[in-house]
Scaffold this motif. Structure first.
Motif, PDB file in Angstrom:
ATOM      1  N   MET A   6     -11.707   9.566   6.730  1.00  0.00           N
ATOM      2  CA  MET A   6     -12.628  10.293   5.834  1.00  0.00           C
ATOM      3  C   MET A   6     -12.317  10.048   4.349  1.00  0.00           C
ATOM      4  O   MET A   6     -13.190  10.153   3.509  1.00  0.00           O
ATOM      5  CB  MET A   6     -12.554  11.811   6.101  1.00  0.00           C
ATOM      6  N   ALA A   7     -11.021   9.750   4.074  1.00  0.00           N
ATOM      7  CA  ALA A   7     -10.653   9.578   2.667  1.00  0.00           C
ATOM      8  C   ALA A   7     -11.376   8.377   2.077  1.00  0.00           C
ATOM      9  O   ALA A   7     -11.314   7.287   2.644  1.00  0.00           O
ATOM     10  CB  ALA A   7      -9.151   9.404   2.534  1.00  0.00           C
ATOM     11  N   PHE A   8     -12.058   8.563   0.977  1.00  0.00           N
ATOM     12  CA  PHE A   8     -12.782   7.465   0.356  1.00  0.00           C
ATOM     13  C   PHE A   8     -12.020   6.958  -0.864  1.00  0.00           C
ATOM     14  O   PHE A   8     -11.885   5.763  -1.074  1.00  0.00           O
ATOM     15  CB  PHE A   8     -14.180   7.927  -0.044  1.00  0.00           C
ATOM     16  N   LEU A   9     -11.514   7.910  -1.643  1.00  0.00           N
ATOM     17  CA  LEU A   9     -10.720   7.543  -2.819  1.00  0.00           C
ATOM     18  C   LEU A   9      -9.302   8.060  -2.591  1.00  0.00           C
ATOM     19  O   LEU A   9      -9.109   9.231  -2.277  1.00  0.00           O
ATOM     20  CB  LEU A   9     -11.326   8.202  -4.056  1.00  0.00           C
ATOM     21  N   GLU A  10      -8.330   7.158  -2.727  1.00  0.00           N
ATOM     22  CA  GLU A  10      -6.949   7.555  -2.445  1.00  0.00           C
ATOM     23  C   GLU A  10      -5.997   7.153  -3.555  1.00  0.00           C
ATOM     24  O   GLU A  10      -5.991   5.997  -3.985  1.00  0.00           O
ATOM     25  CB  GLU A  10      -6.490   6.837  -1.167  1.00  0.00           C
ATOM     26  N   PHE A  11      -5.202   8.108  -4.010  1.00  0.00           N
ATOM     27  CA  PHE A  11      -4.117   7.807  -4.939  1.00  0.00           C
ATOM     28  C   PHE A  11      -2.829   7.875  -4.135  1.00  0.00           C
ATOM     29  O   PHE A  11      -2.588   8.869  -3.445  1.00  0.00           O
ATOM     30  CB  PHE A  11      -4.069   8.845  -6.062  1.00  0.00           C
TER      31      PHE A  11
ATOM     32  N   ALA B 136      -6.745   3.281  -3.791  1.00  0.00           N
ATOM     33  CA  ALA B 136      -7.580   2.612  -2.787  1.00  0.00           C
ATOM     34  C   ALA B 136      -8.966   3.247  -2.764  1.00  0.00           C
ATOM     35  O   ALA B 136      -9.102   4.460  -2.919  1.00  0.00           O
ATOM     36  CB  ALA B 136      -6.929   2.715  -1.410  1.00  0.00           C
ATOM     37  N   ILE B 137      -9.987   2.386  -2.609  1.00  0.00           N
ATOM     38  CA  ILE B 137     -11.356   2.877  -2.486  1.00  0.00           C
ATOM     39  C   ILE B 137     -11.916   2.379  -1.162  1.00  0.00           C
ATOM     40  O   ILE B 137     -11.874   1.178  -0.892  1.00  0.00           O
ATOM     41  CB  ILE B 137     -12.241   2.405  -3.656  1.00  0.00           C
ATOM     42  N   ASP B 138     -12.396   3.299  -0.357  1.00  0.00           N
ATOM     43  CA  ASP B 138     -12.956   2.963   0.948  1.00  0.00           C
ATOM     44  C   ASP B 138     -11.968   2.112   1.768  1.00  0.00           C
ATOM     45  O   ASP B 138     -12.345   1.099   2.361  1.00  0.00           O
ATOM     46  CB  ASP B 138     -14.290   2.209   0.756  1.00  0.00           C
ATOM     47  N   GLY B 139     -10.718   2.513   1.729  1.00  0.00           N
ATOM     48  CA  GLY B 139      -9.699   1.845   2.527  1.00  0.00           C
ATOM     49  C   GLY B 139      -9.127   0.574   1.920  1.00  0.00           C
ATOM     50  O   GLY B 139      -8.206  -0.022   2.472  1.00  0.00           O
TER      51      GLY B 139
ATOM     52  N   PHE C 175      -2.885  11.888  -3.488  1.00  0.00           N
ATOM     53  CA  PHE C 175      -3.890  12.750  -2.864  1.00  0.00           C
ATOM     54  C   PHE C 175      -5.119  11.916  -2.578  1.00  0.00           C
ATOM     55  O   PHE C 175      -5.241  10.784  -3.049  1.00  0.00           O
ATOM     56  CB  PHE C 175      -4.228  13.975  -3.727  1.00  0.00           C
ATOM     57  N   SER C 176      -6.018  12.456  -1.766  1.00  0.00           N
ATOM     58  CA  SER C 176      -7.220  11.679  -1.472  1.00  0.00           C
ATOM     59  C   SER C 176      -8.461  12.562  -1.510  1.00  0.00           C
ATOM     60  O   SER C 176      -8.379  13.786  -1.437  1.00  0.00           O
ATOM     61  CB  SER C 176      -7.088  11.010  -0.113  1.00  0.00           C
ATOM     62  N   VAL C 177      -9.609  11.892  -1.649  1.00  0.00           N
ATOM     63  CA  VAL C 177     -10.883  12.592  -1.799  1.00  0.00           C
ATOM     64  C   VAL C 177     -11.870  12.013  -0.791  1.00  0.00           C
ATOM     65  O   VAL C 177     -11.969  10.795  -0.635  1.00  0.00           O
ATOM     66  CB  VAL C 177     -11.444  12.401  -3.225  1.00  0.00           C
ATOM     67  N   ALA C 178     -12.597  12.899  -0.114  1.00  0.00           N
ATOM     68  CA  ALA C 178     -13.557  12.452   0.898  1.00  0.00           C
ATOM     69  C   ALA C 178     -14.839  11.921   0.265  1.00  0.00           C
ATOM     70  O   ALA C 178     -15.173  12.260  -0.875  1.00  0.00           O
ATOM     71  CB  ALA C 178     -13.887  13.622   1.828  1.00  0.00           C
ATOM     72  N   LYS C 179     -15.558  11.102   0.998  1.00  0.00           N
ATOM     73  CA  LYS C 179     -16.843  10.547   0.535  1.00  0.00           C
ATOM     74  C   LYS C 179     -17.817  11.688   0.243  1.00  0.00           C
ATOM     75  O   LYS C 179     -17.891  12.663   0.990  1.00  0.00           O
ATOM     76  CB  LYS C 179     -17.415   9.665   1.635  1.00  0.00           C
ATOM     77  N   GLY C 180     -18.526  11.551  -0.872  1.00  0.00           N
ATOM     78  CA  GLY C 180     -19.529  12.556  -1.212  1.00  0.00           C
ATOM     79  C   GLY C 180     -18.961  13.883  -1.681  1.00  0.00           C
ATOM     80  O   GLY C 180     -19.690  14.859  -1.807  1.00  0.00           O
ATOM     81  N   ALA C 181     -17.661  13.903  -1.978  1.00  0.00           N
ATOM     82  CA  ALA C 181     -17.061  15.165  -2.431  1.00  0.00           C
ATOM     83  C   ALA C 181     -16.978  15.197  -3.951  1.00  0.00           C
ATOM     84  O   ALA C 181     -16.812  14.178  -4.604  1.00  0.00           O
ATOM     85  CB  ALA C 181     -15.670  15.330  -1.839  1.00  0.00           C
ATOM     86  N   VAL C 182     -17.093  16.410  -4.490  1.00  0.00           N
ATOM     87  CA  VAL C 182     -16.768  16.620  -5.890  1.00  0.00           C
ATOM     88  C   VAL C 182     -15.366  17.209  -5.886  1.00  0.00           C
ATOM     89  O   VAL C 182     -15.126  18.261  -5.294  1.00  0.00           O
ATOM     90  CB  VAL C 182     -17.754  17.594  -6.562  1.00  0.00           C
TER      91      VAL C 182
END
Ligand SMILES: Nc1ncnc2c1ncn2[C@@H]1O[C@H](COP(=O)(O)OP(=O)(O)OP(=O)(O)O)[C@@H](O)[C@H]1O
Ligand SMILES: [Mg+2]
Length: 500
Positions: A1-6, A61-64, A24-31
């Motif tokens: 689910m993680a789309f953007l990952e630091f 990383a973006i989209d893996g 940390f990571s952020v899911a697709k379509g999340a603010v």
């Protein structure tokens, strides 16, 4: 689910570890909200994401896919657009030219101006932004410039958009346009990283949240609904702050500042009010209500059409800031970044260089005194820096604000302090400290006028509030009668139209 990952991101500057091992990571379509005190490392993280600077260690990383971009152009190609805390537009170009920078539509190699303007006009209309594409950016307000930046990110169709304190210079109407845009982008699956000091915005917009403290990850909340304001505040500042306003009653003395029938080109209807020794008078109104104009007229920075200003019964000459300063008025302007920061000078010099001291024969401080005034403010307002000798340009945005505030708040011999948006861009812990300083100055007999577009702040710290709307005073309320709804509705333009 993680789309953007630091992953394990670290970044140091001389004397400061801005980020250490942040993951940390952020899911697709999340603010995703990013919060933390001034200097916590938020803008640094955003700068790394933008490709403007590289991390010392760690990956994004973006989209893996691990990104190895080395420039803003690379990041852009990877679908990342960043709107920085400091705006990046080219002032001498038009809105349309700024939006298509580097990718002008051309016919046979020649840029077609008409085509450019038309296509931009259509796009701006499409996303609901009301700005003339042919206008030069230098002619726009800060808020409008911010909207152009945001339009740029939307038009270029990014996969990841980072916004660093986007609303700090927007009116509430502009903020609403921005929030609507964010909802649209989210629906498209765009990841949005959102930096703000405003908890109400964070709760309204964000799905998830990361809190940074001293460059480290203090907390990560995959669901914002599972946390609370108090919890976030404690995570940011490392202590509980139950009452950030800390207001307490004071005795008032004689009227210190008296304003009678003041008028000017933006204040068509004359304004009268007085402020007593020890009193804090708040001015509330939406952006454009005329509060800052009132302050500038009072101080003599704008041309007075009529009226008188007296301090302790003595008239102050019109249209003459020098005379106002000598009479004991100080104006701390709203746009401190542009009016106040002296680049290439140290924190200490930025605090102690004072317009007033040029006018006052007794205002010269010894070097030792200057150093201690500077150290005192650095400690009280928690300016994150290795030393008072640091160039102000190396401080985070909010810490620069604190330094400039320190300059105004440490002035000697001030009778009337007019302070416009005192805590813009400043974190919650330092806010409480700034309010304490204001109460202390008032207790010493100063008359204080606070202008703010944040209603909780005006209500939290003022003894009395005057509400302005479209250049008129529409309400004058004593503290026991403060009522959020009443003050807010009186500030809205349509009501005035109906009433007058
Ligand atoms: N070029 C630089 N040289 C030295 N120190 C720097 C530089 N850029 C940033 N820093 C330091 O890195 C730390 C993190 O700064 P950053 O701008 O990321 O903070 P921030 O969380 O965005 O704060 P704010 O809320 O005030 O905008 C601060 O201590 C800052 O002074
Ligand atoms: Mg910042």
């Amino acid at each position: 689910m993680a789309f953007l990952e630091f992953k394990d991101i670290s970044k140091g500057y001389p004397g400061v570890q801005a980020l250490s091992d942040v993951s940390f990571s952020v899911a697709k379509g999340a603010v995703h909200g990013l919060m933390g005190e001034n200097g916590a490392g938020k803008s640094t993280l955003i700068r790394l994401l933008s490709g403007d600077q590289s991390a010392d260690t760690g990956t994004i990383a973006i989209d893996g896919e691990a990104q190895s971009y080395k420039s803003v152009r690379d990041a852009f190609a990877a679908g990342v657009i960043v709107i920085h805390q400091e705006l990046q537009l080219v002032p001498e170009l038009t809105v349309a030219e700024n939006l298509w920078l580097g990718r002008f539509p051309s016919s046979g190699g020649v840029i077609s101006r008409r085509k450019l303007i038309d296509s931009v006009a259509a796009k701006l209309q499409d996303i609901g932004i009301d700005i003339d594409p042919a206008a030069k950016v230098s002619s726009l307000s800060i808020g409008a410039r911010q909207m152009v930046e945001i339009a740029k990110a939307v038009i270029l169709d990014a996969r990841v958009i980072a916004l660093d304190e986007p609303t700090s210079s927007l009116s509430s109407r502009e903020s609403e346009v921005l929030f609507a845009l964010i909802e649209k982008l989210k629906a498209k699956g765009t990841v949005i990283l959102y930096v703000s000091h405003r908890l109400d915005e964070i709760f309204r917009l964000c799905d998830s949240l990361t809190v940074l403290r001293d460059g480290k990850l203090a907390a990560h909340h995959p669901r914002i609904a599972d946390t609370s304001r108090d919890q976030i505040i404690a995570e940011m500042v490392g202590r509980e702050i139950s009452n950030i306003w800390g207001w307490h009653g004071r005795d008032f003395g004689l009227p210190r500042l008296e304003v009678k029938d003041l008028s000017g080109s933006h204040l068509p209807r004359p304004i009268s009010f007085s402020v007593r020794q020890g009193e804090i008078l708040g001015f509330f109104g939406l952006i454009g209500a005329g509060r800052s104009e009132m302050a500038r007229l009072l101080y003599g920075a704008d041309h007075r059409h009529g009226g008188t200003v007296t301090i302790d019964g003595m008239a102050v000459a019109a249209d003459n800031p020098g005379a106002s300063i000598r009479a004991g008025i100080v104006l701390c302007p709203e746009d401190r970044k542009h009016d106040g920061i002296i680049q290439g000078r140290s924190i200490e010099e930025n605090i102690t260089i004072s317009s007033r001291r040029h006018f006052s024969p007794f205002g010269i401080l010894s070097l030792g005194k200057e150093a201690s005034v500077a150290d005192d403010f650095i400690a009280r307002l928690r300016v994150r820096t290795p030393s008072r000798k640091q160039d102000i340009i190396n401080l985070s945005g909010g810490n620069q604000q604190k330094v400039i505030l320190g300059r105004w708040l440490s002035e000697q011999g001030v009778k009337v302090l007019v302070i416009d948006e005192p805590t813009r861009g400043i974190d919650i812990g330092a806010k409480a400290e700034i309010y304490e300083i204001l109460y202390g100055l008032a207790a010493g007999g100063m008359a204080i006028v606070v202008i703010s577009s944040e209603l909780p702040e005006v209500m939290g710290i003022s003894d009395r509030i005057m509400v302005m709307c479209q250049g008129h005073v529409v309400a004058d309320v004593e503290r026991p009668d403060f009522d959020e709804r009443r003050i807010l509705t009186s500030a809205l333009p349509d009501r005035t139209a109906a009433a007058s």
